[in-house]
Design a protein around this motif. Structure first.
Motif, short mmCIF file in Angstrom:
data_model
loop_
_atom_site.label_atom_id
_atom_site.label_comp_id
_atom_site.label_asym_id
_atom_site.label_seq_id
_atom_site.Cartn_x
_atom_site.Cartn_y
_atom_site.Cartn_z
N ASN A 92 21.27 -9.72 -36.30
CA ASN A 92 20.22 -8.84 -35.81
C ASN A 92 19.37 -9.64 -34.82
OD1 ASN A 92 20.92 -6.65 -37.57
ND2 ASN A 92 19.90 -7.76 -39.23
N ALA B 272 8.59 -10.67 -37.23
CA ALA B 272 9.98 -10.25 -37.47
C ALA B 272 10.82 -11.44 -37.92
CB ALA B 272 10.56 -9.62 -36.21
N THR C 29 13.56 -9.92 -40.41
CA THR C 29 14.03 -8.69 -39.78
C THR C 29 15.02 -8.98 -38.67
OG1 THR C 29 11.89 -7.69 -40.26
CG2 THR C 29 13.28 -6.55 -38.67
N VAL C 30 14.82 -10.11 -37.99
CA VAL C 30 15.75 -10.54 -36.95
C VAL C 30 16.24 -11.95 -37.27
CG1 VAL C 30 14.72 -9.09 -35.17
CG2 VAL C 30 13.91 -11.44 -35.44
N ASP D 145 5.32 -9.06 -31.64
CA ASP D 145 5.76 -8.79 -33.01
C ASP D 145 6.94 -9.66 -33.44
OD1 ASP D 145 3.85 -6.82 -33.16
OD2 ASP D 145 5.24 -5.19 -32.65
N ARG E 295 9.71 -12.39 -41.56
CA ARG E 295 10.19 -11.45 -42.58
C ARG E 295 11.71 -11.42 -42.66
NH1 ARG E 295 6.65 -7.94 -39.84
NH2 ARG E 295 8.48 -6.78 -39.14
N ARG F 267 16.61 -9.86 -31.61
CA ARG F 267 15.57 -9.25 -30.79
C ARG F 267 16.02 -9.33 -29.33
NH1 ARG F 267 11.90 -10.59 -26.32
NH2 ARG F 267 10.51 -8.80 -26.30
N THR G 189 11.79 -5.19 -30.12
CA THR G 189 10.51 -5.59 -30.69
C THR G 189 9.64 -6.17 -29.59
OG1 THR G 189 11.58 -6.13 -32.80
CG2 THR G 189 9.39 -7.02 -32.44
N VAL H 37 17.68 -5.33 -31.74
CA VAL H 37 16.39 -4.88 -32.25
C VAL H 37 15.38 -4.95 -31.12
CG1 VAL H 37 14.57 -5.28 -33.95
CG2 VAL H 37 16.97 -5.78 -34.54
#
Length: 325
Positions: free
Chosen positions: A164, A193, A198-199, A189, A196, A166, A185, A183
């Motif tokens: 994943n 990310a 997320t990426v 942010d 967490r 960004r 973003t 992703v």
């Protein structure tokens, strides 16, 4: 056709700022904004440009710095200068690809800005911006600075499947071609990310990750780099046309001075990569067939994407931006 603003932030700023000011028939005050945070790596040459114009202009040209993304959101800066909300802006082409897709060819340049001024490419880029976005293309910084893929997971080959990442418009086609889950973003942010999970990584130039604190969640940098950084200095075309020849010459001369200084960026990059190594960021180097695939995919994916939107720009700019490819 130039897109106009509906953003409340921009409308508010436009109402708060005076129009293009003339203290006399000769003296002007220009409003400037940056798509990058004030004091960050890619905003500093713009600050130097403003300071040098103000010092040399002796009141005939004064540039008032409005601010960075806190004044106008980064993705709206290009429209702000195009529509005359501000008079001068510094912004990468990735933030106005939708308005002027052909300008994305700049990232493929293997020629420097001084060389582009010599081989006629600068005039072509200026015409593209004037006709397509109502802006005067003053010039660009970013020579000798490439983009890289930064990761917190190690990979062994140019296969981004399952990651994943960004993305920004600059390298979206490349990452997508190699199988990444993309992703979208905003830069502000990305830190959270990464924190967490997320990426798994992101694209960014060889310099600047320490400005944003992203190094804290970055373990690897993929080499070789790809594309070049293009931080473009744009002026609203109506504002530009209202300047005297002497005022235009001042702005153009200081822009060329900034570009000349950018030819020392190779040393800056070397220091930054050493700093990354000291921070524990390990280089993943693709060489041989893997390196060839990485570089060819970067080139081919970008050309295909731009050609779909503006084949004429590819045809006209390819020879002077990437001669001998």
């Amino acid at each position: 056709m130039t897109k106009r603003f509906t953003s409340l932030a921009v409308v508010t700023l436009a109402a708060a700022l005076p129009a293009f000011e003339a203290a006399s028939a000769q003296d002007v005050t220009l409003r400037a904004v940056s798509a990058f945070p004030t004091g960050s790596t890619f905003q500093l040459p713009f600050k130097k440009f403003i300071d040098e114009v103000n010092a040399a202009g002796d009141g005939s040209v004064t540039i008032t710095y409005v601010g960075g993304p806190e004044a106008i959101p980064s993705l709206e800066v290009a429209n702000a200068v195009s529509s005359g909300v501000v008079d001068i802006a510094v912004v990468p082409t990735s933030f106005y690809t939708a308005e002027l897709p052909g300008a994305a060819m700049i990232k493929l340049a293997t020629t420097t800005m001084p060389e582009q001024r010599e081989n006629g490419c600068f005039e072509l880029l200026d015409t593209l911006h004037q006709e397509g976005m109502n802006t005067k293309y003053l010039g660009r910084t970013g020579d000798h600075v490439q983009f890289h893929l930064y990761l917190n997971k190690k990979i062994e080959e140019p296969d981004l499947s399952g990651l994943n990442l960004r993305v920004a418009a600059t390298y979206q086609a490349l990452f997508g071609e190699l199988g990444a889950n993309m992703v979208n973003t905003p830069p502000g942010d990305v830190y959270s990310a990464l924190e967490r999970g997320t990426v798994d990584g992101y694209g960014w130039p060889s310099i600047g990750i320490f400005d944003l604190g992203w190094d804290a969640h970055t373990s690897y940098r993929v080499d070789p780099g790809f594309y070049i950084v293009d931080v473009n200095f744009l002026a609203n075309l109506d504002t530009w046309n209202n300047l005297t020849d002497e005022q235009k010459a001042l702005l153009e001369g200081k822009m060329i001075d900034i570009e000349t200084g950018e030819q020392e960026n190779a040393q800056l990059v070397e220091k930054e990569l050493a700093r990354q190594e000291a921070a524990g960021i390990e280089a993943i180097t693709f060489d041989g067939e893997a390196g060839d695939l990485w570089e060819k995919t970067a080139q081919d994916a970008a050309i295909a994407e731009i050609a779909e939107a503006d084949p004429q720009a590819v045809e006209s700019l390819r020879g002077c931006l990437i001669p001998g490819e």
